[in-house]
Scaffold this active site. Structure first.
Site, short mmCIF file in Angstrom:
data_model
loop_
_atom_site.label_atom_id
_atom_site.label_comp_id
_atom_site.label_asym_id
_atom_site.label_seq_id
_atom_site.Cartn_x
_atom_site.Cartn_y
_atom_site.Cartn_z
CG ASN A 108 -1.86 1.13 1.32
OD1 ASN A 108 -1.84 2.02 0.46
ND2 ASN A 108 -2.70 1.14 2.33
NE ARG B 54 -6.44 1.05 0.02
CZ ARG B 54 -6.63 2.10 0.82
NH1 ARG B 54 -5.62 2.58 1.51
NH2 ARG B 54 -7.79 2.65 0.93
CG HIS C 234 -12.90 3.17 2.99
ND1 HIS C 234 -13.58 4.17 3.65
CD2 HIS C 234 -11.59 3.44 3.18
CE1 HIS C 234 -12.73 5.01 4.19
NE2 HIS C 234 -11.50 4.60 3.92
N GLY D 232 -12.70 4.77 10.25
CA GLY D 232 -11.29 4.88 10.63
C GLY D 232 -10.93 6.35 10.60
NE ARG E 208 -9.70 11.97 3.77
CZ ARG E 208 -9.74 10.67 3.50
NH1 ARG E 208 -10.83 10.12 3.00
NH2 ARG E 208 -8.69 9.91 3.74
CG PHE F 174 -12.74 9.00 17.47
CD1 PHE F 174 -12.28 9.51 16.26
CD2 PHE F 174 -14.08 9.17 17.78
CE1 PHE F 174 -13.13 10.17 15.38
CE2 PHE F 174 -14.95 9.82 16.91
CZ PHE F 174 -14.47 10.32 15.71
CG ASN G 188 -10.20 -0.30 18.57
OD1 ASN G 188 -9.94 -1.31 19.21
ND2 ASN G 188 -9.69 -0.04 17.38
CD GLU H 66 -8.86 -1.43 4.01
OE1 GLU H 66 -8.39 -1.03 5.09
OE2 GLU H 66 -9.21 -0.66 3.11
#
Ligand code: AMP
Length: 401
Positions: free
Chosen positions: A8, A92, A181, A211, A242, A284, A335, A385
């Site tokens: 990736n 990816r 995604h 995420g 974003r 978070f 989580n 992924e």
């Protein structure tokens, strides 16, 4: 045993894993690593192998040097391409445009076609191409496969994919919803169907990939019917940095009245907005700590995040019709029990009821968090992924033999 090397490649980093495609989704990969700060003075390589972390710090000039350094380190640890039976290198790729709906075995023509999609993903596809070119050079004897983040959503119904913008302009510039995604939504939705003991085609569901980037997908009978990201990954839910959906008129306003250039507005909306723009942090865990200290900005950012999430959830419940399952995945979704509880609070009349004890269990694999009397099952399913890319790449290469 055969493995896939999964890459990736970002603008200043290359994440990689060596994965057994037959592994269980919760198993750690054989090797995982990252080359960071490419092009900066303090470059860093980190490799995790057999429970140990190996790091080295030194300037890494470019992607070629980065992957070269990584492979040399893997060889020294005895887990490099010459030590293992690698059957595919899976890459990816963020944007497949209208051209790619399925993974592709990479040749020069495919690289050119991925390059043609750069106008649609100017931040992502160039870095993906760098990774592909370097890896093909360093690992020329192994087939390389491109797996597209947009692929799962390539056949969205036209009413969900097409924007109400002048159709000639849209046609000339490939302006439409692509969705991102996709590998993650496809992976967790297949697992949710398996947890219901039903074939994909029999399940209607909503998947929430929360995420640092975040998106929602409405999936009817295994086929996506809507998703929150759009032509670019900026649309939809509030994210770490974003905006998600805002009035596009904001862009004209900032351009005309705030003296900002288009590039500055791009940076603002993509990197300095979302939870970070509202509360100063995008993680978070930090946001929660601030909320506990009664930080008003953090509390408002959280409420805006949840408000937007519930708007999408509500509209997708209508899009999908009968909903069998709602699944949370990715860093926040897997989580943060507060996000899950608040996203689904007071929806008993729509058939959704979370069990607080199940919701509070630690993130150690796929699990149901709905109450026994919830009509709609609610799952937390860790996304993987890299495993999905490994599986797709190996399957495609086997088909091509
Ligand atoms: P991802 O993009 O899927 O890697 O998710 C990264 C994000 O997940 C981080 O920025 C955090 O906001 C969030 N995250 C990771 N671990 C936790 C945790 N234990 N509790 C709450 N949020 C978390």
């Amino acid at each position: 045993m055969s493995y896939a090397f999964v890459i990736n490649s970002g603008s200043s980093s290359i994440k990689f894993q060596i994965v057994d495609p037959a592994a269980d989704a919760s198993e750690a990969p054989l090797v995982s690593g990252v080359v960071e700060q490419i092009g900066e003075p303090n470059g860093r390589l980190t490799v995790h192998y057999q429970g140990e972390k190996h790091s080295e710090q030194r300037p890494i000039a470019d992607h070629t040097a980065g992957l070269h350094t990584a492979i040399k380190r893997l060889e020294a640890l005895g887990c490099g391409p010459s030590d293992l039976h690698l059957v595919a290198v899976g890459h990816r790729v963020v944007h497949g445009g209208l051209v790619f709906s399925q993974p592709e075995v990479i040749n020069d023509q495919v690289v050119d076609m991925i390059r043609d999609q750069i106008p649609l993903a100017p931040l992502h596809n160039p870095a993906n191409i760098d990774g592909i070119e370097v890896a093909r050079e360093l690992l020329p004897d192994i087939p390389h496969v491109a797996v597209f983040d947009t692929g799962f959503f390539a056949h969205l119904p036209p009413a969900a994919a097409i924007y109400a913008i002048n159709k000639d302009v849209a046609g000339d510039h490939q302006v439409r919803r692509y969705g991102f995604h996709g590998t993650s939504h496809e992976f967790v939705s297949a697992q949710a169907a398996a947890m219901l003991d039903l074939p994909d085609a029999a399940v209607n569901q909503i998947t929430l990939h929360l995420g640092n980037g975040a998106s929602a997908a409405a999936i009817r009978g295994g086929e996506p019917v809507d998703t929150s990201m759009g032509m670019t990954p900026l649309a939809g839910l509030v994210m770490g940095t974003r905006t998600g959906d805002i009035d596009p008129g904001v862009i004209f306003h900032l351009y005309r009245h705030a003296g900002m250039s288009i590039d500055e507005i791009d940076q603002l909306l993509n990197k300095k907005s979302g939870v970070k723009g509202l509360a100063g942090v995008n993680d978070f865990r930090e946001l929660r700590a601030m909320i506990q200290e009664e930080d008003q900005d953090a509390w408002l950012a959280y409420n805006i995040y949840i408000h937007q999430l519930r708007r999408f959830l509500g509209s997708y419940m209508i899009s999908v019709g009968r909903v069998d399952a709602i699944t949370f995945t990715a860093g926040v979704g897997e989580n943060d029990r507060f996000v899950r509880a608040d996203a689904l609070a007071n929806l008993e009349m729509y058939g959704v009821k979370i069990d607080p004890e199940r919701n509070a269990l630690p993130n150690d694999g796929p699990r149901e968090i709905s109450a026994d009397d919830s009509q709609i099952k609610v799952f937390v399913i860790p996304t993987n992924e890299e495993l999905a890319i490994a599986q797709k790449s190996v399957a495609l290469v086997a088909d091509h033999r």
